[in-house]
Design a protein around this motif. Structure first.
Motif, PDB file in Angstrom:
ATOM      1  N   PRO A 133     -14.410  10.829  70.937  1.00  0.00           N
ATOM      2  CA  PRO A 133     -14.838  11.184  69.574  1.00  0.00           C
ATOM      3  C   PRO A 133     -13.751  11.905  68.785  1.00  0.00           C
ATOM      4  N   LEU A 134     -12.919  12.690  69.467  1.00  0.00           N
ATOM      5  CA  LEU A 134     -11.825  13.362  68.778  1.00  0.00           C
ATOM      6  C   LEU A 134     -10.864  12.349  68.171  1.00  0.00           C
ATOM      7  N   PHE A 135     -10.518  11.309  68.922  1.00  0.00           N
ATOM      8  CA  PHE A 135      -9.635  10.271  68.382  1.00  0.00           C
ATOM      9  C   PHE A 135     -10.294   9.523  67.229  1.00  0.00           C
ATOM     10  N   PHE A 136     -11.593   9.261  67.316  1.00  0.00           N
ATOM     11  CA  PHE A 136     -12.287   8.572  66.225  1.00  0.00           C
ATOM     12  C   PHE A 136     -12.321   9.424  64.955  1.00  0.00           C
ATOM     13  N   VAL A 137     -12.535  10.718  65.093  1.00  0.00           N
ATOM     14  CA  VAL A 137     -12.561  11.601  63.932  1.00  0.00           C
ATOM     15  C   VAL A 137     -11.186  11.666  63.274  1.00  0.00           C
ATOM     16  N   VAL A 138     -10.144  11.826  64.078  1.00  0.00           N
ATOM     17  CA  VAL A 138      -8.794  11.905  63.519  1.00  0.00           C
ATOM     18  C   VAL A 138      -8.399  10.585  62.859  1.00  0.00           C
ATOM     19  N   ILE A 151      -3.473  17.768  62.481  1.00  0.00           N
ATOM     20  CA  ILE A 151      -3.696  16.406  62.977  1.00  0.00           C
ATOM     21  C   ILE A 151      -2.843  16.158  64.213  1.00  0.00           C
ATOM     22  N   ASP A 152      -1.595  16.581  64.159  1.00  0.00           N
ATOM     23  CA  ASP A 152      -0.727  16.424  65.329  1.00  0.00           C
ATOM     24  C   ASP A 152      -1.258  17.204  66.524  1.00  0.00           C
ATOM     25  N   TRP A 153      -1.743  18.419  66.276  1.00  0.00           N
ATOM     26  CA  TRP A 153      -2.307  19.222  67.370  1.00  0.00           C
ATOM     27  C   TRP A 153      -3.581  18.587  67.919  1.00  0.00           C
ATOM     28  N   ALA A 154      -4.420  18.043  67.058  1.00  0.00           N
ATOM     29  CA  ALA A 154      -5.655  17.399  67.533  1.00  0.00           C
ATOM     30  C   ALA A 154      -5.335  16.179  68.392  1.00  0.00           C
ATOM     31  N   LYS A 155      -4.345  15.398  67.974  1.00  0.00           N
ATOM     32  CA  LYS A 155      -3.949  14.238  68.778  1.00  0.00           C
ATOM     33  C   LYS A 155      -3.359  14.672  70.113  1.00  0.00           C
ATOM     34  N   ALA A 156      -2.558  15.739  70.107  1.00  0.00           N
ATOM     35  CA  ALA A 156      -1.966  16.232  71.354  1.00  0.00           C
ATOM     36  C   ALA A 156      -3.044  16.716  72.316  1.00  0.00           C
ATOM     37  N   ILE A 157      -4.032  17.433  71.793  1.00  0.00           N
ATOM     38  CA  ILE A 157      -5.140  17.901  72.643  1.00  0.00           C
ATOM     39  C   ILE A 157      -5.923  16.716  73.181  1.00  0.00           C
ATOM     40  N   GLY A 158      -6.159  15.719  72.342  1.00  0.00           N
ATOM     41  CA  GLY A 158      -6.869  14.518  72.798  1.00  0.00           C
ATOM     42  C   GLY A 158      -6.113  13.791  73.894  1.00  0.00           C
ATOM     43  N   ILE A 159      -4.802  13.685  73.757  1.00  0.00           N
ATOM     44  CA  ILE A 159      -3.996  13.021  74.785  1.00  0.00           C
ATOM     45  C   ILE A 159      -4.063  13.798  76.094  1.00  0.00           C
ATOM     46  N   LEU A 160      -3.975  15.122  76.018  1.00  0.00           N
ATOM     47  CA  LEU A 160      -4.083  15.935  77.236  1.00  0.00           C
ATOM     48  C   LEU A 160      -5.451  15.784  77.894  1.00  0.00           C
ATOM     49  N   LEU A 161      -6.498  15.707  77.083  1.00  0.00           N
ATOM     50  CA  LEU A 161      -7.839  15.524  77.651  1.00  0.00           C
ATOM     51  C   LEU A 161      -7.976  14.164  78.325  1.00  0.00           C
ATOM     52  N   VAL A 162      -7.374  13.136  77.756  1.00  0.00           N
ATOM     53  CA  VAL A 162      -7.413  11.811  78.388  1.00  0.00           C
ATOM     54  C   VAL A 162      -6.696  11.854  79.734  1.00  0.00           C
ATOM     55  N   VAL A 163      -5.527  12.471  79.765  1.00  0.00           N
ATOM     56  CA  VAL A 163      -4.779  12.562  81.031  1.00  0.00           C
ATOM     57  C   VAL A 163      -5.555  13.378  82.054  1.00  0.00           C
TER      58      VAL A 163
END
Length: 64
Positions: A52-57, A19-31
């Motif tokens: 969608p990644l943030f919604f799934v998490v 979950i932490d890795w998915a959030k980190a990847i999502g944050i990098l994609l937003v940036v």
């Protein structure tokens, strides 16, 4: 002084690393998506994935 008061952090569940890795990847994609130096060829893919990644998490964490 009462020394038998449990620490509040002992009541939390163990964190799941994916979950932490998915959030980190999502944050990098937003940036990356909002950066002016991003490759315009991959911007549609970034915008298609990051929200969608943030919604799934967050949906996974809603009931846990």
């Amino acid at each position: 002084m009462n020394r038998n008061i449990p620490c509040p952090s002992t009541h939390y569940r163990k964190r799941e690393g994916w979950i932490d890795w998915a959030k980190a990847i999502g944050i990098l994609l937003v940036v990356m998506g909002h950066s002016e130096y991003s490759n315009p060829d991959i911007l549609p893919m970034i915008f298609m994935i990051h929200m969608p990644l943030f919604f799934v998490v967050s949906g996974y964490l809603f009931n846990t």
